[in-house]
Design an enzyme around this catalytic site. Sequence first.
Site: not given
Length: 393
Positions: A89, A111, A377
Amino acid sequence: MNYNINEKGYYGEFGGAWIPEMMFTNINELKTKYLDIIESETFKNEFDCLMKNYVGRPSPLYYASRISEHYGSKIYLKREDLNHTGSHKINNTIGQILLAHKLGKTRIIAETGAGQHGVATATVCALKGIKCIVYMGALDVSRQAPNVNKMKMLGAEVIPVNSGNKTLKDATNEAMRDWINNPEDTHYIIGSVVGPHPYPDMVARFQSVISAEIKNQLKEQTGNEYPARILACVGGGSNAAGAFYHFLDNKCVELIGVEAAGKGVDTHETAATLTVGTPGVLHSSKTYLMQNNDGQITEPYSISAGLDYPGIGPMHAHLFKTERAKYLTATDEEVLQAALLLTQKEGIIPALESAHALAALNKIKMNPDDVNIVNLSGSGNKDMATYMNWLAY
Ligand SMILES: *Cc1c(COP(=O)(O)O)cnc(C)c1O
């Protein structure tokens, strides 16, 4: 067949910017400026420098010999779990904070569901000294205390959202409302390849560093930059988009996305959007989504908080429809087993999300000489309580 975005912001029939008129100013500014900025030399240099010295890239491509033996084929892991803050991310939030800075924005909103994107956003805001506001469903605030604490320590303001189901979808609606009211000074950092154009394309470009590195690393380690297949878990679809990006036009590379089946795709407790969903518009993008007969969004469920999004990025909707990529599912139980196997055979505790990609290795046909890439990930540090609960009974 073109798998990238067209000039109108569509992947085939999916995507676009189905925005309320009041959001036109915000989206138009971004749409007209993003490519010039992110393709400029100064931007690229700043991005590459932070990727290397702050995030710790390139992330290793690791040949996992013990699970390769177990599965009877060659398995390589792309170690996004080793990035600063523990997942892919950060690649996106670094890109967007640099873009926001170039646009002259002084306030960031985001968000978050599980809090992973909120932490990645609060991190880059601290790095650049920019004010950060994170909208989070009130239910999620109470479920995800460690991430809420991190965001606060990083200096972000976390606003609990009490509308709807008090989860991710409601937090997203609130963030969009804020942005409409603050078009001048605020940039909205969306956390995946979702939302109105240009977000899906912009986020995919920032995450594409993953497949660019895979190509170089494979070439160096095996002499061939093309693997037989790439597997990645899919929530909104950003880590998968990044891992697929530079292989989209090479049909010899099989692309496999893995959705969260939750308790099973034939139960109501699932987040497998492409498997059980239908086309519609969610968060200003035409894509597949989980909805009831009245077009109301149904609440998704997965053991991994990072995958329970009721939509999916339009790029994946297109890759699914055109059959360029295949989308499989893995249940909670399959995922826990796959996570335990990786942990005990390789000494790597994966995020629950990433373990979905690992679980799919049991569901595909692989030849012994195939090179298979699994995009790992994120790290399992955040999931220890879930793993411990499961192991205890
Ligand atoms: C958030 C998250 C995901 C899901 O998001 P995508 O946009 O689908 O990549 C997957 N893995 C980890 C570790 C995450 O934190």
